[in-house]
Design a protein around this motif. Structure first.
Motif, PDB file in Angstrom:
ATOM      1  N   ILE A 110       0.842  -1.193   0.000  1.00 51.76           N
ATOM      2  CA  ILE A 110       0.000   0.000   0.000  1.00 51.76           C
ATOM      3  C   ILE A 110       0.878   1.244   0.000  1.00 51.76           C
ATOM      4  N   ILE A 111       0.526   2.213  -0.844  1.00 51.43           N
ATOM      5  CA  ILE A 111       1.072   3.569  -0.763  1.00 51.43           C
ATOM      6  C   ILE A 111      -0.077   4.477  -0.322  1.00 51.43           C
ATOM      7  N   PRO A 112      -0.030   5.010   0.907  1.00 51.28           N
ATOM      8  CA  PRO A 112      -1.111   5.876   1.386  1.00 51.28           C
ATOM      9  C   PRO A 112      -0.820   7.345   1.081  1.00 51.28           C
ATOM     10  N   ALA A 136      -6.709  11.279   1.771  1.00 51.68           N
ATOM     11  CA  ALA A 136      -5.706  10.225   1.584  1.00 51.68           C
ATOM     12  C   ALA A 136      -6.186   9.297   0.469  1.00 51.68           C
ATOM     13  N   TYR A 137      -5.292   8.973  -0.443  1.00 57.08           N
ATOM     14  CA  TYR A 137      -5.632   8.081  -1.547  1.00 57.08           C
ATOM     15  C   TYR A 137      -4.768   6.832  -1.424  1.00 57.08           C
ATOM     16  N   PHE A 138      -5.396   5.692  -1.129  1.00 60.93           N
ATOM     17  CA  PHE A 138      -4.674   4.437  -0.910  1.00 60.93           C
ATOM     18  C   PHE A 138      -4.511   3.697  -2.236  1.00 60.93           C
ATOM     19  N   ILE A 139      -3.253   3.457  -2.600  1.00 59.32           N
ATOM     20  CA  ILE A 139      -2.912   2.751  -3.835  1.00 59.32           C
ATOM     21  C   ILE A 139      -2.446   1.347  -3.454  1.00 59.32           C
ATOM     22  N   ASP A 162      -8.173   0.799  -5.648  1.00 57.80           N
ATOM     23  CA  ASP A 162      -7.616   1.993  -5.007  1.00 57.80           C
ATOM     24  C   ASP A 162      -8.774   2.816  -4.442  1.00 57.80           C
ATOM     25  N   LYS A 163      -8.520   3.485  -3.320  1.00 57.57           N
ATOM     26  CA  LYS A 163      -9.639   4.103  -2.612  1.00 57.57           C
ATOM     27  C   LYS A 163      -9.258   5.432  -1.977  1.00 57.57           C
ATOM     28  N   VAL A 192     -10.793   4.481   5.624  1.00 58.24           N
ATOM     29  CA  VAL A 192     -10.809   4.108   4.209  1.00 58.24           C
ATOM     30  C   VAL A 192     -11.443   2.724   4.086  1.00 58.24           C
ATOM     31  N   ARG A 193     -12.253   2.516   3.043  1.00 54.52           N
ATOM     32  CA  ARG A 193     -13.016   1.278   2.862  1.00 54.52           C
ATOM     33  C   ARG A 193     -12.712   0.669   1.485  1.00 54.52           C
ATOM     34  N   PRO A 194     -11.585  -0.023   1.316  1.00 54.50           N
ATOM     35  CA  PRO A 194     -11.277  -0.636   0.021  1.00 54.50           C
ATOM     36  C   PRO A 194     -12.079  -1.923  -0.187  1.00 54.50           C
TER      37      PRO A 194
END
Length: 226
Positions: A110-112, A136-139, A162-163, A192-194
């Motif tokens: 994960i890259i947050p 924040a965008y979680f990749i 991604d979320k 965050v809810r991926p």
């Protein structure tokens, strides 16, 4: 994500046009190098495609400890914007129910990507507590089905969406004299809810779940302001 990128680019352009003094405790820029504990939740929020999971099944993501870097720009002595650089890796295991101990996700990276606006409240003796918040965008990448997903579901492929989420933070910077060096403690909480999608060799989806990732991210390290 496009708006977040444009915002970051605008901030960088403004900052690059502003002169700064090297080693200045009141400078515009601050960089931090820290050790960080990433402590996610990982519970199932909703089962979207159910192959017949036993009642009471829930999951948990494991913790990880990684180095992180932060770059911060001060618009004024009390207002700044900060972004962090971090790569963290986690497994997701079954935490409750008959399948407890089975691994559903292996080596998820994960890259947050995080951008927070911070309000600083300087005290005496160079002690500067702060609070902040931002998107924040979680990749997610390189995730793999765990052993339980492979053996029980026949899963051969796993993909996380991604979320976009939000983060809040609080911490304190402690200046070491007027050299620009200091110490830093920081705590962030993300929401965050991926969604995870497992599929078999023929491409059919065998399980899909949405998770409360919601990590605590706790950091301590050194800072340099200039």
């Amino acid at each position: 994500m496009k708006n977040l990128t444009l915002t970051a680019a605008t901030i960088a352009a403004i900052a690059m046009s502003t002169p700064a003094l090297a080693g200045d405790a009141a400078g515009r820029w601050q960089v931090k190098v820290m050790g960080t504990a990433v402590l996610p939740d990982g519970k199932i929020d909703k089962v979207l495609v159910d192959p017949g999971l036993p009642a009471g099944t829930d999951t948990r993501a494991d913790d990880n400890y990684v180095p992180t870097a932060a770059i911060e720009y001060f618009f004024s002595p009390n207002v700044s914007v900060e972004t962090i650089c971090c790569l963290t890796q986690h497994d997701v295991d079954v935490a409750t129910g008959p399948l407890t101990g089975g691994q559903l996700v292996a080596d998820r990276k994960i890259i947050p990507a995080t951008l927070t606006v911070k309000l600083h409240m300087p005290l005496a003796s160079g002690i500067k507590p702060y609070v902040g918040a931002g998107p924040a965008y979680f990749i997610f990448f390189d995730e793999k089905p765990g052993a339980a997903a492979r053996s029980l579901l026949g899963a051969t492929k796993l993909a996380f969406n991604d979320k976009l989420g939000v983060a809040v933070q609080a911490g304190v910077d402690v200046a070491l004299g007027n050299s620009g060096f200091g110490l830093s403690l920081d705590a962030k909480r993300y929401w965050v809810r991926p969604t995870a999608h497992w599929s078999n060799a023929s491409g059919a989806e065998v399980l899909a779940t949405r998770h409360k990732l919601d990590p605590w991210v706790l950091s301590a390290g050194v800072a340099y302001r200039f």
